[in-house]
Motif scaffolding. Structure first.
Motif, PDB file in Angstrom:
ATOM      1  N   VAL A  30       0.834  -1.203   0.000  1.00  0.00           N
ATOM      2  CA  VAL A  30       0.000   0.000   0.000  1.00  0.00           C
ATOM      3  C   VAL A  30       0.871   1.256   0.000  1.00  0.00           C
ATOM      4  O   VAL A  30       0.668   2.177  -0.803  1.00  0.00           O
ATOM      5  CB  VAL A  30      -0.947   0.005   1.219  1.00  0.00           C
ATOM      6  CG1 VAL A  30      -1.662   1.355   1.341  1.00  0.00           C
ATOM      7  CG2 VAL A  30      -1.958  -1.135   1.119  1.00  0.00           C
ATOM      8  N   ILE A  31       1.851   1.305   0.899  1.00  0.00           N
ATOM      9  CA  ILE A  31       2.674   2.506   1.065  1.00  0.00           C
ATOM     10  C   ILE A  31       3.516   2.796  -0.182  1.00  0.00           C
ATOM     11  O   ILE A  31       3.727   3.945  -0.557  1.00  0.00           O
ATOM     12  CB  ILE A  31       3.561   2.369   2.317  1.00  0.00           C
ATOM     13  CG1 ILE A  31       2.695   2.490   3.574  1.00  0.00           C
ATOM     14  CG2 ILE A  31       4.665   3.408   2.335  1.00  0.00           C
ATOM     15  CD1 ILE A  31       3.437   2.250   4.862  1.00  0.00           C
ATOM     16  N   ASP A  36       6.871  -1.918  -4.798  1.00  0.00           N
ATOM     17  CA  ASP A  36       7.766  -2.891  -4.178  1.00  0.00           C
ATOM     18  C   ASP A  36       7.878  -4.171  -4.991  1.00  0.00           C
ATOM     19  O   ASP A  36       8.919  -4.821  -4.993  1.00  0.00           O
ATOM     20  CB  ASP A  36       7.328  -3.200  -2.738  1.00  0.00           C
ATOM     21  CG  ASP A  36       5.907  -3.725  -2.659  1.00  0.00           C
ATOM     22  OD1 ASP A  36       5.035  -3.242  -3.410  1.00  0.00           O
ATOM     23  OD2 ASP A  36       5.653  -4.608  -1.824  1.00  0.00           O
ATOM     24  N   ARG A  37       6.820  -4.520  -5.705  1.00  0.00           N
ATOM     25  CA  ARG A  37       6.866  -5.731  -6.546  1.00  0.00           C
ATOM     26  C   ARG A  37       7.872  -5.555  -7.684  1.00  0.00           C
ATOM     27  O   ARG A  37       8.658  -6.462  -7.985  1.00  0.00           O
ATOM     28  CB  ARG A  37       5.484  -6.027  -7.107  1.00  0.00           C
ATOM     29  CG  ARG A  37       4.416  -6.227  -6.050  1.00  0.00           C
ATOM     30  CD  ARG A  37       3.068  -6.443  -6.694  1.00  0.00           C
ATOM     31  NE  ARG A  37       1.996  -6.345  -5.719  1.00  0.00           N
ATOM     32  CZ  ARG A  37       0.706  -6.473  -6.022  1.00  0.00           C
ATOM     33  NH1 ARG A  37       0.343  -6.690  -7.287  1.00  0.00           N
ATOM     34  NH2 ARG A  37      -0.205  -6.368  -5.083  1.00  0.00           N
ATOM     35  N   ALA A  42      13.338  -6.427 -10.109  1.00  0.00           N
ATOM     36  CA  ALA A  42      14.596  -5.879 -10.606  1.00  0.00           C
ATOM     37  C   ALA A  42      15.787  -6.413  -9.817  1.00  0.00           C
ATOM     38  O   ALA A  42      16.859  -6.667 -10.381  1.00  0.00           O
ATOM     39  CB  ALA A  42      14.556  -4.355 -10.535  1.00  0.00           C
ATOM     40  N   THR A  43      15.606  -6.592  -8.517  1.00  0.00           N
ATOM     41  CA  THR A  43      16.674  -7.136  -7.676  1.00  0.00           C
ATOM     42  C   THR A  43      17.020  -8.553  -8.088  1.00  0.00           C
ATOM     43  O   THR A  43      18.199  -8.915  -8.215  1.00  0.00           O
ATOM     44  CB  THR A  43      16.253  -7.109  -6.193  1.00  0.00           C
ATOM     45  OG1 THR A  43      15.955  -5.765  -5.819  1.00  0.00           O
ATOM     46  CG2 THR A  43      17.357  -7.646  -5.305  1.00  0.00           C
ATOM     47  N   ASN A 216      19.542   3.258 -10.662  1.00  0.00           N
ATOM     48  CA  ASN A 216      18.376   3.853 -10.015  1.00  0.00           C
ATOM     49  C   ASN A 216      17.090   3.186 -10.484  1.00  0.00           C
ATOM     50  O   ASN A 216      16.948   2.841 -11.658  1.00  0.00           O
ATOM     51  CB  ASN A 216      18.305   5.350 -10.320  1.00  0.00           C
ATOM     52  CG  ASN A 216      19.378   6.131  -9.609  1.00  0.00           C
ATOM     53  OD1 ASN A 216      19.622   5.937  -8.423  1.00  0.00           O
ATOM     54  ND2 ASN A 216      20.039   7.040 -10.324  1.00  0.00           N
ATOM     55  N   LEU A 217      16.164   3.036  -9.563  1.00  0.00           N
ATOM     56  CA  LEU A 217      14.819   2.573  -9.857  1.00  0.00           C
ATOM     57  C   LEU A 217      13.837   3.641  -9.395  1.00  0.00           C
ATOM     58  O   LEU A 217      14.070   4.310  -8.382  1.00  0.00           O
ATOM     59  CB  LEU A 217      14.522   1.258  -9.133  1.00  0.00           C
ATOM     60  CG  LEU A 217      15.461   0.079  -9.388  1.00  0.00           C
ATOM     61  CD1 LEU A 217      15.054  -1.109  -8.522  1.00  0.00           C
ATOM     62  CD2 LEU A 217      15.473  -0.312 -10.858  1.00  0.00           C
ATOM     63  N   SER A 218      12.752   3.792 -10.133  1.00  0.00           N
ATOM     64  CA  SER A 218      11.705   4.754  -9.774  1.00  0.00           C
ATOM     65  C   SER A 218      12.291   6.148  -9.526  1.00  0.00           C
ATOM     66  O   SER A 218      11.975   6.802  -8.529  1.00  0.00           O
ATOM     67  CB  SER A 218      10.929   4.271  -8.531  1.00  0.00           C
ATOM     68  OG  SER A 218      10.344   3.013  -8.764  1.00  0.00           O
TER      69      SER A 218
END
Length: 231
Positions: A30-31, A36-37, A42-43, A216-218
């Motif tokens: 939610v946050i 996060d998925r 990506a990780t 970088n992500l997002s």
């Protein structure tokens, strides 16, 4: 429950995560607005673990990042400081290897793993260089490190918006979805105090890892740092 201090005593951190374990994954979804998925995906892609390899997933929580590794034929050990998190994960996936352990004193022999990864946990350790050195110790020569952690948005106007979200919007959202909102106030504070991408990269390099790089992500909300243990 009072939130963990930024001194990050392991007992305080463990108690904090024990308290939020049952709804931790839902609250994070939610946050983060579902991001996060994508970060976990990506990780795993950066880690590049192959079937038959042995991987340490440190700060594994309930095992959400360890599950796809195991399903792909990787021998994965999910290690976390919080017994509450491990208990939730073990109930959901009894087939996974869950181990309680402190990032500064890992219960594994030297050169035990082909790759090690840590997602959103390095920030909660009191001695970051010590944890990076301990991960190096348990990785075989030539083995890989991938750290996924909150970082610094690269576009300054967005950085201001993001900081305001962390400190003003996140606590009310946490109160709506979690019975332990103080833990998420700590989350916001710890993100704000965390080093940026380049500084963390230097810390990884100083710990003895080679070929260190980050992505970088997002927009820099999260960064993936990679390294290799020298042969």
């Amino acid at each position: 429950m009072s939130r963990a201090s930024l001194e990050k005593d392991p007992r305080d951190v463990a108690r904090m995560f024990d308290a939020v374990a049952r709804r931790y994954d839902v609250t994070n979804d939610v946050i983060s607005l579902g991001q996060d998925r994508a970060w976990r995906k990506a990780t795993l892609s950066a880690l590049g673990a192959q079937p038959g390899e042995t991987v340490l997933d440190l700060a594994a929580g309930t095992g959400t990042s360890a599950e796809p590794l195991a399903d792909a034929g990787v021998r994965v050990v999910a290690c976390d400081l919080s017994l509450g998190m491990l208990e939730v994960g073990k109930r959901r996936r009894p087939d996974l290897a869950f181990v309680a352990g402190d990032a500064l004193h890992l219960p594994f022999a030297d050169a035990s793993f082909d790759a090690v990864t840590m997602s959103f946990g390095l920030r909660n350790v009191s001695d970051v260089p010590g944890a990076l050195a301990e991960l190096l110790r348990v990785t075989r020569p030539g083995g890989r490190l991938v750290v996924c952690e909150f970082s610094r948005p690269t576009w300054k106007p967005f950085r201001t918006v993001y900081s305001n979200y962390l400190m003003r919007a996140l606590p009310p959202v946490a109160r709506a979805v979690s019975k332990e909102p103080d833990a998420y106030v700590y989350l916001a504070e710890s993100i704000r105090e965390w080093p940026d991408q380049r500084e963390l990269g230097l810390m990884v390099k100083r710990a003895g890892w080679s070929h260190v790089a980050f992505r970088n992500l997002s927009g820099g909300i999260v960064a993936l740092h990679r390294g290799t243990r020298p042969e």
